[in-house]
Design an enzyme around this catalytic site. Structure first.
Site, short mmCIF file in Angstrom:
data_model
loop_
_atom_site.label_atom_id
_atom_site.label_comp_id
_atom_site.label_asym_id
_atom_site.label_seq_id
_atom_site.Cartn_x
_atom_site.Cartn_y
_atom_site.Cartn_z
N HIS A 157 -9.18 7.02 11.61
CA HIS A 157 -8.36 7.70 10.58
C HIS A 157 -7.00 8.14 11.15
CE1 HIS A 157 -8.39 10.20 6.64
NE2 HIS A 157 -7.15 9.93 7.02
N ARG B 51 -9.21 5.86 1.64
CA ARG B 51 -10.36 6.74 1.74
C ARG B 51 -11.62 5.88 1.70
NH1 ARG B 51 -7.17 9.84 3.30
NH2 ARG B 51 -6.69 11.94 2.58
P1 NDP Z 1 0.30 7.62 -4.10
O1 NDP Z 1 -0.35 8.72 -4.84
O2 NDP Z 1 1.78 7.68 -3.84
O3 NDP Z 1 0.04 6.23 -4.85
C1 NDP Z 1 -1.22 5.90 -5.33
C2 NDP Z 1 -1.17 4.48 -5.94
O4 NDP Z 1 -2.48 4.16 -6.40
C3 NDP Z 1 -0.22 4.40 -7.13
O5 NDP Z 1 0.39 3.13 -7.15
C4 NDP Z 1 -1.18 4.55 -8.32
O6 NDP Z 1 -0.75 3.90 -9.49
C5 NDP Z 1 -2.40 3.82 -7.79
N1 NDP Z 1 -3.59 4.28 -8.50
C6 NDP Z 1 -4.14 5.51 -8.53
N2 NDP Z 1 -5.23 5.53 -9.32
C7 NDP Z 1 -5.35 4.28 -9.81
C8 NDP Z 1 -6.28 3.66 -10.68
N3 NDP Z 1 -7.30 4.34 -11.23
N4 NDP Z 1 -6.10 2.36 -10.97
C9 NDP Z 1 -5.08 1.67 -10.44
N5 NDP Z 1 -4.17 2.18 -9.59
C10 NDP Z 1 -4.31 3.47 -9.28
O7 NDP Z 1 -0.48 7.45 -2.73
P2 NDP Z 1 0.06 6.95 -1.31
O8 NDP Z 1 0.57 5.56 -1.46
O9 NDP Z 1 0.96 7.93 -0.71
O10 NDP Z 1 -1.28 6.98 -0.43
C11 NDP Z 1 -2.47 6.33 -0.84
C12 NDP Z 1 -3.64 6.98 -0.14
O11 NDP Z 1 -3.63 6.67 1.23
C13 NDP Z 1 -3.65 8.51 -0.15
O12 NDP Z 1 -4.14 9.00 -1.37
C14 NDP Z 1 -4.56 8.84 1.00
O13 NDP Z 1 -5.89 8.94 0.55
C15 NDP Z 1 -4.45 7.63 1.90
N6 NDP Z 1 -3.84 7.96 3.19
C16 NDP Z 1 -4.50 7.58 4.32
C17 NDP Z 1 -3.96 7.82 5.54
C18 NDP Z 1 -4.62 7.33 6.77
O14 NDP Z 1 -4.22 7.70 7.86
N7 NDP Z 1 -5.63 6.49 6.66
C19 NDP Z 1 -2.69 8.53 5.70
C20 NDP Z 1 -2.06 8.85 4.45
C21 NDP Z 1 -2.63 8.57 3.24
P3 NDP Z 1 0.59 4.40 -10.27
O15 NDP Z 1 1.73 4.07 -9.34
O16 NDP Z 1 0.61 3.57 -11.48
O17 NDP Z 1 0.42 5.87 -10.48
C1 OXD Z 2 -3.51 11.92 4.59
C2 OXD Z 2 -4.43 11.41 5.56
O1 OXD Z 2 -3.86 11.90 3.43
O2 OXD Z 2 -4.25 11.67 6.73
O3 OXD Z 2 -2.40 12.32 4.96
O4 OXD Z 2 -5.35 10.67 5.23
#
Ligand code: NDP
Ligand code: OXD
Length: 311
Positions: free
Chosen positions: A274, A226
């Site tokens: 995106h 994001r």
């Molecule tokens: P998840 O929710 O599965 O994982 C999030 C990760 O971030 C976890 O490892 C979590 O730690 C870590 N995290 C969250 N908050 C913190 C913090 N404050 N400090 C340190 N680590 C933190 O998310 P995804 O991997 O599925 O996806 C990540 C993001 O990618 C989504 O939230 C979305 O915004 C974005 N996205 C973008 C897309 C695009 O097309 N550009 C498509 C899909 C997603 P822990 O494991 O310890 O909980």
């Molecule tokens: C998602 C994205 O969160 O498209 O799936 O960013």
């Protein structure tokens, strides 16, 4: 239990594809896109991406809200969100797409392809001696459903990979660190930074000017999560001074990126609109159907998120 209904809302996803794939999995599920065409009391499931304000309030008997995407930042802040399990999408198709985006973006820098793209525009045969991938330190912020597999794939490709998350992880070939106290040290060792953190109150602006300055001079940054996780004006300043040499950006604070935004004019920025990963209904519908089956049986859905935590 049968005969219950699902309401679908998305200005982005194809309802026909979702109806076909989901009702193939659950033939007894009624699939609706028009809230006025169904008795709201019979709607037990909502499958939505950014529905209008007040949308959920119309359905008093919701049992599950599924976000039609991975990031739930636009969902968790709403004041009409019912107190029911909330899940997000995650499926093998989405993981493969994100992993391929991250591999491409990292390899483009690691193999100096960005340099050759510019040299070609000048008809210049510009030899840059390749570096061993094992000497290139790549850091992945966020080791969740998308970040974890991406980090593992980078390690399998041969990079020196480090990962950072909130809780300690163990990923084959990846040196993992956890917690905010380790972030500055983590950043200081990373040549190519990949951001895959969700947008939450804790991560908004996490990569501010001070943290970006922790990266070694000439680092490269890839943001596929994001836009607002990074302080964009600070990133622009760092890219203009060369403190950060290059950036690949799939996400922005304002999307679509406005026509007059300075990022469009920066030679050292690669912009994609995106799409690092998207949901493919054929793969994701199986997961959504399984969540509905689980909720019907009184179990928690798959890929449940914690609205208080924000992801
Ligand atoms: P998840 O929710 O599965 O994982 C999030 C990760 O971030 C976890 O490892 C979590 O730690 C870590 N995290 C969250 N908050 C913190 C913090 N404050 N400090 C340190 N680590 C933190 O998310 P995804 O991997 O599925 O996806 C990540 C993001 O990618 C989504 O939230 C979305 O915004 C974005 N996205 C973008 C897309 C695009 O097309 N550009 C498509 C899909 C997603 P822990 O494991 O310890 O909980
Ligand atoms: C998602 C994205 O969160 O498209 O799936 O960013």
């Amino acid at each position: 239990m049968s005969g219950d209904a699902l309401i679908f809302y998305s200005a982005f996803d194809d309802p026909a594809a979702w109806k076909k794939t989901l009702t193939a999995e659950l033939p007894d599920l009624e699939f609706h896109t028009d809230p006025d065409a169904v008795d709201p009391a019979r709607v037990h499931y909502a499958l939505t991406w950014k529905p209008p304000t007040g949308f959920f309030g119309r359905f008093p008997n919701l049992k599950l809200v599924t976000n039609l995407g991975a990031g739930v930042d636009s969902l968790v802040g709403r004041d009409d969100l019912p107190d029911v399990p909330i899940s997000r999408l995650s499926d093998t198709g989405m993981v493969s797409l994100m992993t391929s985006y991250v591999l491409f973006s990292v390899i483009r820098y690691a193999r100096d392809i960005h340099v050759f793209e510019r040299a070609q525009r000048r008809s210049e045969w510009k030899y840059v001696h390749p570096r061993a991938l094992s000497d290139i330190r790549v850091g992945v912020l966020g080791l969740g459903e998308l970040g974890g597999p991406a980090a593992e794939a980078l390690a399998r490709t041969g990079f020196d990979v480090r990962g950072w998350s909130r809780s300690q992880k163990q990923i084959p070939g990846v040196t993992c660190q956890a917690g905010i106290d380790t972030l500055d040290g983590f950043l200081s060792e990373v040549e190519i930074l990949v951001i895959l953190l969700p947008l939450t109150p804790e991560t908004r602006g996490l990569l501010d000017a001070k943290r970006l300055a922790r990266l070694p001079a000439g680092a490269k940054l890839i943001n596929a999560s994001r836009g607002a996780v990074v302080d964009e004006p600070a990133l622009i300043t760092a890219l203009q001074s060369g403190a950060i040499a290059e950036a690949t950006l799939d996400v922005f604070v304002v999307e679509p990126l406005p026509k007059d935004h300075v990022f469009w004019r920066m030679e050292n920025v690669l912009i994609t609109p995106h799409l690092a990963s998207i949901t493919v209904p054929e793969a994701a519908a199986r997961e959504v159907a399984e969540s509905i089956r689980r909720v019907r049986s009184g179990l928690p859905p798959l890929h449940q998120i914690d609205p208080r935590r924000g992801y």
